[in-house]
Design a protein around this motif. Sequence first.
Motif, PDB file in Angstrom:
ATOM      1  N   UNK A  36      79.053  25.109   3.394  1.00 60.78           N
ATOM      2  CA  UNK A  36      80.255  24.348   3.032  1.00 60.78           C
ATOM      3  C   UNK A  36      81.447  24.926   3.794  1.00 60.78           C
ATOM      4  N   UNK A  37      81.955  24.192   4.765  1.00 56.80           N
ATOM      5  CA  UNK A  37      83.074  24.676   5.577  1.00 56.80           C
ATOM      6  C   UNK A  37      84.424  24.428   4.904  1.00 56.80           C
ATOM      7  N   UNK A  38      84.447  23.752   3.761  1.00 55.82           N
ATOM      8  CA  UNK A  38      85.702  23.461   3.070  1.00 55.82           C
ATOM      9  C   UNK A  38      85.782  24.190   1.728  1.00 55.82           C
ATOM     10  N   UNK A  39      85.096  25.305   1.598  1.00 53.62           N
ATOM     11  CA  UNK A  39      85.048  26.048   0.335  1.00 53.62           C
ATOM     12  C   UNK A  39      86.440  26.533  -0.076  1.00 53.62           C
ATOM     13  N   UNK A  40      86.767  26.304  -1.323  1.00 50.65           N
ATOM     14  CA  UNK A  40      88.009  26.821  -1.903  1.00 50.65           C
ATOM     15  C   UNK A  40      87.672  27.528  -3.205  1.00 50.65           C
ATOM     16  N   UNK A  41      88.350  28.632  -3.436  1.00 53.08           N
ATOM     17  CA  UNK A  41      88.110  29.425  -4.640  1.00 53.08           C
ATOM     18  C   UNK A  41      88.730  28.707  -5.831  1.00 53.08           C
ATOM     19  N   UNK A  42      87.951  28.569  -6.889  1.00 47.95           N
ATOM     20  CA  UNK A  42      88.460  28.027  -8.153  1.00 47.95           C
ATOM     21  C   UNK A  42      89.034  29.202  -8.936  1.00 47.95           C
ATOM     22  N   UNK A  43      90.370  29.331  -8.899  1.00 43.17           N
ATOM     23  CA  UNK A  43      91.035  30.480  -9.511  1.00 43.17           C
ATOM     24  C   UNK A  43      90.722  30.618 -10.997  1.00 43.17           C
ATOM     25  N   UNK A  44      90.679  29.515 -11.699  1.00 45.05           N
ATOM     26  CA  UNK A  44      90.454  29.560 -13.141  1.00 45.05           C
ATOM     27  C   UNK A  44      89.063  30.127 -13.459  1.00 45.05           C
ATOM     28  N   UNK A  45      88.037  29.618 -12.797  1.00 43.29           N
ATOM     29  CA  UNK A  45      86.690  30.115 -13.074  1.00 43.29           C
ATOM     30  C   UNK A  45      86.522  31.553 -12.580  1.00 43.29           C
ATOM     31  N   UNK A  46      87.181  31.898 -11.456  1.00 38.12           N
ATOM     32  CA  UNK A  46      87.113  33.261 -10.958  1.00 38.12           C
ATOM     33  C   UNK A  46      87.735  34.245 -11.954  1.00 38.12           C
ATOM     34  N   UNK A  47      88.861  33.863 -12.538  1.00 31.26           N
ATOM     35  CA  UNK A  47      89.512  34.721 -13.532  1.00 31.26           C
ATOM     36  C   UNK A  47      88.632  34.893 -14.766  1.00 31.26           C
ATOM     37  N   UNK A  48      87.959  33.831 -15.173  1.00 33.36           N
ATOM     38  CA  UNK A  48      87.060  33.916 -16.328  1.00 33.36           C
ATOM     39  C   UNK A  48      85.879  34.845 -16.028  1.00 33.36           C
ATOM     40  N   UNK A  49      85.328  34.720 -14.841  1.00 35.57           N
ATOM     41  CA  UNK A  49      84.221  35.595 -14.449  1.00 35.57           C
ATOM     42  C   UNK A  49      84.687  37.047 -14.422  1.00 35.57           C
ATOM     43  N   UNK A  50      85.877  37.298 -13.898  1.00 37.62           N
ATOM     44  CA  UNK A  50      86.401  38.665 -13.846  1.00 37.62           C
ATOM     45  C   UNK A  50      86.629  39.228 -15.245  1.00 37.62           C
ATOM     46  N   UNK A  51      87.056  38.403 -16.186  1.00 38.55           N
ATOM     47  CA  UNK A  51      87.217  38.849 -17.572  1.00 38.55           C
ATOM     48  C   UNK A  51      85.871  39.286 -18.145  1.00 38.55           C
ATOM     49  N   UNK A  52      84.827  38.492 -17.892  1.00 40.10           N
ATOM     50  CA  UNK A  52      83.485  38.825 -18.380  1.00 40.10           C
ATOM     51  C   UNK A  52      83.011  40.134 -17.754  1.00 40.10           C
ATOM     52  N   UNK A  53      83.205  40.273 -16.450  1.00 45.56           N
ATOM     53  CA  UNK A  53      82.792  41.480 -15.734  1.00 45.56           C
ATOM     54  C   UNK A  53      83.542  42.698 -16.281  1.00 45.56           C
ATOM     55  N   UNK A  54      84.837  42.583 -16.475  1.00 46.49           N
ATOM     56  CA  UNK A  54      85.628  43.700 -16.988  1.00 46.49           C
ATOM     57  C   UNK A  54      85.221  44.073 -18.407  1.00 46.49           C
ATOM     58  N   UNK A  55      84.926  43.083 -19.243  1.00 41.93           N
ATOM     59  CA  UNK A  55      84.459  43.374 -20.605  1.00 41.93           C
ATOM     60  C   UNK A  55      83.110  44.096 -20.562  1.00 41.93           C
ATOM     61  N   UNK A  56      82.243  43.672 -19.657  1.00 42.02           N
ATOM     62  CA  UNK A  56      80.932  44.309 -19.524  1.00 42.02           C
ATOM     63  C   UNK A  56      81.084  45.767 -19.093  1.00 42.02           C
ATOM     64  N   UNK A  57      81.970  46.022 -18.127  1.00 41.98           N
ATOM     65  CA  UNK A  57      82.216  47.400 -17.685  1.00 41.98           C
ATOM     66  C   UNK A  57      82.794  48.239 -18.817  1.00 41.98           C
ATOM     67  N   UNK A  58      83.775  47.683 -19.510  1.00 44.86           N
ATOM     68  CA  UNK A  58      84.410  48.398 -20.629  1.00 44.86           C
ATOM     69  C   UNK A  58      83.372  48.756 -21.680  1.00 44.86           C
ATOM     70  N   UNK A  59      82.509  47.814 -22.011  1.00 46.85           N
ATOM     71  CA  UNK A  59      81.449  48.042 -22.989  1.00 46.85           C
ATOM     72  C   UNK A  59      80.516  49.151 -22.523  1.00 46.85           C
ATOM     73  N   UNK A  60      80.161  49.138 -21.251  1.00 43.85           N
ATOM     74  CA  UNK A  60      79.278  50.166 -20.694  1.00 43.85           C
ATOM     75  C   UNK A  60      79.899  51.551 -20.848  1.00 43.85           C
ATOM     76  N   UNK A  61      81.180  51.681 -20.515  1.00 40.65           N
ATOM     77  CA  UNK A  61      81.825  52.985 -20.570  1.00 40.65           C
ATOM     78  C   UNK A  61      82.073  53.436 -22.015  1.00 40.65           C
ATOM     79  N   UNK A  62      82.325  52.509 -22.904  1.00 43.67           N
ATOM     80  CA  UNK A  62      82.476  52.865 -24.321  1.00 43.67           C
ATOM     81  C   UNK A  62      81.150  53.383 -24.870  1.00 43.67           C
ATOM     82  N   UNK A  63      80.051  52.729 -24.521  1.00 43.62           N
ATOM     83  CA  UNK A  63      78.731  53.199 -24.959  1.00 43.62           C
ATOM     84  C   UNK A  63      78.432  54.591 -24.406  1.00 43.62           C
ATOM     85  N   UNK A  64      78.804  54.825 -23.151  1.00 46.95           N
ATOM     86  CA  UNK A  64      78.588  56.146 -22.551  1.00 46.95           C
ATOM     87  C   UNK A  64      79.423  57.202 -23.268  1.00 46.95           C
TER      88      UNK A  64
END
Length: 151
Positions: A36-64
């Motif tokens: 796809x040569x016309x790819x554009x980042x969907x900011x809203x979905x990217x922010x949601x994914x980053x929230x999930x990733x950050x929560x997962x990391x936070x959970x990992x470090x809290x468990x540790x």
Amino acid sequence: RMGGLGINNIQETAELEYANSIQVTASLTEALYLQDSTYEVDDRSHKEIMKVVNRRKESHFIQAKVKIRAQCAENQIRQLELASEKGASSWLTSLPLKDYGFLLNKQEFHDAIALRYNLTLTDLNRPKICECGEANNINHCLPVLCVDTTA
């Protein structure tokens, strides 16, 4: 925030980071696969994914942290709590500005780490016994200025 120095063990976090990387780059990977040569980042979905990733990391470090805390003695738990307080690690990331006293030499840095984690000071040049006759350790030398009473 977790009481450590922020230096992760790569072997312990590799799988988590790999899964996070796959999730964060999934839309870009799909666009590349479809050429796809016309790819554009969907900011809203990217922010949601980053929230999930950050929560997962936070959970990992809290468990540790919980796992480490379960293995600690009472005084070590207190040290962990103190090292986890807000601002307790700010000296580690401050700029080494000599004019403001933020420049630590190698020995001062080692001593600061020893103080942070209640470790013994390892400098061979440091006397083992204070002039007052007490053991020269962190708990003795910091709070009290010893005066030789025999003089």
